[in-house]
Design a protein around this motif. Structure first.
Motif, PDB file in Angstrom:
ATOM      1  N   CYS A 115      72.402  56.738  45.774  1.00 50.89           N
ATOM      2  CA  CYS A 115      72.502  58.196  45.732  1.00 50.89           C
ATOM      3  C   CYS A 115      73.409  58.673  46.867  1.00 50.89           C
ATOM      4  O   CYS A 115      73.540  58.027  47.904  1.00 50.89           O
ATOM      5  N   HIS A 151      65.685  55.415  48.057  1.00 54.52           N
ATOM      6  CA  HIS A 151      64.596  56.357  47.760  1.00 54.52           C
ATOM      7  C   HIS A 151      64.413  56.614  46.271  1.00 54.52           C
ATOM      8  O   HIS A 151      63.585  57.413  45.891  1.00 54.52           O
ATOM      9  N   GLU A 152      65.212  55.971  45.402  1.00 50.63           N
ATOM     10  CA  GLU A 152      65.070  56.177  43.950  1.00 50.63           C
ATOM     11  C   GLU A 152      64.573  54.866  43.366  1.00 50.63           C
ATOM     12  O   GLU A 152      65.365  53.977  43.081  1.00 50.63           O
ATOM     13  N   CYS A 195      64.484  61.398  41.870  1.00 45.94           N
ATOM     14  CA  CYS A 195      65.390  62.171  42.730  1.00 45.94           C
ATOM     15  C   CYS A 195      66.189  63.153  41.881  1.00 45.94           C
ATOM     16  O   CYS A 195      65.927  64.345  41.853  1.00 45.94           O
ATOM     17  N   PRO A 219      71.229  65.569  46.522  1.00 43.80           N
ATOM     18  CA  PRO A 219      70.847  64.268  46.017  1.00 43.80           C
ATOM     19  C   PRO A 219      71.465  64.017  44.653  1.00 43.80           C
ATOM     20  O   PRO A 219      71.661  64.937  43.879  1.00 43.80           O
ATOM     21  N   GLY A 220      71.756  62.806  44.374  1.00 45.67           N
ATOM     22  CA  GLY A 220      72.208  62.442  43.044  1.00 45.67           C
ATOM     23  C   GLY A 220      73.625  62.852  42.735  1.00 45.67           C
ATOM     24  O   GLY A 220      74.071  62.729  41.611  1.00 45.67           O
TER      25      GLY A 220
HETATM   26 ZN   LIG Z   1      68.677  60.439  45.487  1.00 48.28          ZN
END
Ligand SMILES: [Zn+2]
Ligand SMILES: [Zn+2]
Length: 332
Positions: free
Chosen positions: A35, A57-58, A145, A330-331
């Motif tokens: 990410c 974190h994903e 996320c 994010p993303g």
């Molecule tokens: Zn993320």
């Protein structure tokens, strides 16, 4: 994956396996996403990160160990988790705003993350999500996320309904998720980006129309044309580019008054930042980063509100691309 200095090439290292807290679990990582926020963390943009650090974190995986107080999950369960885990007890969590929990746990930011074989997650009962057997781990890892961010914006904050038009500016991870969610709700998503490749993919996953902003002088006018003037596009200063802007009206927008402040330009699509041309909104909720809502009343200056709000809430992601910084979310 491990780094002990920001901007230094990460290395693969053998580290001790984590153990669960009383309310937490350890997950054997089966899939993990990459990410833009991982890049921000590695660059040193996130004050929550303490070196040395393991990012990620994903994630999705299988529970390998559970703390004594965990009631709803057991070893062997297939799970995923939102990238912000709320404590479940504080005022923010109780009000449904777990994403700004004052005691939040974030793998890959406040704690070591999922670019590893095992990751520890706290507050397990409040945050883990069981996976159906039909969902593979890679799909599940995409939910916590970018999808959660978009779902909050599209479904909770904007309350998109079937038949409505939704213009999505930027077709990265969050934007593509927003398009899929809007389409699933029965709405008509319009994809806007500067990449023909991303626009083609956006149309594969649910966008009914695409606008290449690099080749289009007036994107707002193009949106109005596609929607046959049923959509009214408001421009808001410092709105993060991956968030949605829409303010639907059943009737076409009124034309500018002759000699009035809007005369001579498209009413809702100004490109000027001059003092007489402040962006204005008309009493709508603007979803901001990670779903945190800002109430904007008619005539309010969105940028001023966003900045004062950010200073009120030290943990509201302002440093990670919130509305007050204009950075990436994010993303992306
Ligand atoms: Zn993320
Ligand atoms: Zn909390």
């Amino acid at each position: 994956m491990y780094y002990d200095a920001f901007e230094k090439t990460p290395e693969i290292r053998v580290l001790p396996d984590p153990s669960p807290t009383e309310n937490g679990v350890v997950i054997k990582v089966e899939a993990t996403g990459l990410c833009r926020s991982d890049w921000h963390g590695w660059m040193g943009h996130d004050p929550d990160i303490r070196l040395p650090h393991v990012p990620g974190h994903e994630l999705a995986g299988t529970i390998a160990a559970a703390g004594r107080a965990v009631m709803r999950y057991k070893v062997g369960d297939r799970v995923t988790v939102p990238f912000v885990s709320g404590c479940g007890r504080c005022g923010e969590c109780r009000s449904g705003n777990q994403q700004v929990c004052e005691a939040q746990f974030q793998p890959g930011f406040t704690h070591w993350g999922s670019f590893a074989e095992y990751v520890a997650i706290d507050f397990a009962d409040q945050n883990l999500v069981h996976l159906p057997e039909s969902m593979d781990f890679a799909t599940a890892a995409s939910l916590g996320c970018r999808f959660a961010t978009s779902f909050r914006a599209v479904a909770d904050q904007a309350r998109v309904k079937g038949g409505e038009w939704v213009a999505v500016h930027g077709c990265g991870g969050v934007g593509l998720s927003a398009i899929m969610i809007a389409a699933a709700l029965g709405a008509h998503p319009i994809a806007i980006d500067i990449s023909a490749e991303k626009l083609a993919f956006a149309q594969q996953v649910g966008a009914v129309a695409a606008i290449n902003a690099r080749e289009t002088d007036d994107v707002a006018a193009a949106v109005k044309e596609i929607t046959q003037r049923r959509a009214c596009v408001d421009r808001c200063a410092r709105l993060p580019r991956h968030l949605l802007q829409f303010n639907q009206e059943s009737a076409p927008p009124r034309p500018p008054r002759p000699g009035g402040p809007d005369a001579g330009r498209t009413r809702h699509a100004s490109n000027s930042d001059g003092p007489g041309d402040r962006p204005r909104t008309r009493n709508l909720w603007l979803p901001r980063h990670a779903g945190l809502a800002l109430r904007c009343h008619a005539g309010d200056d969105y940028g001023r509100q966003a900045r004062s709000h950010a200073s009120d809430r030290p943990r509201d992601f302002a440093g990670r691309g919130g509305a007050g910084t204009g950075g990436d979310g994010p993303g992306d």
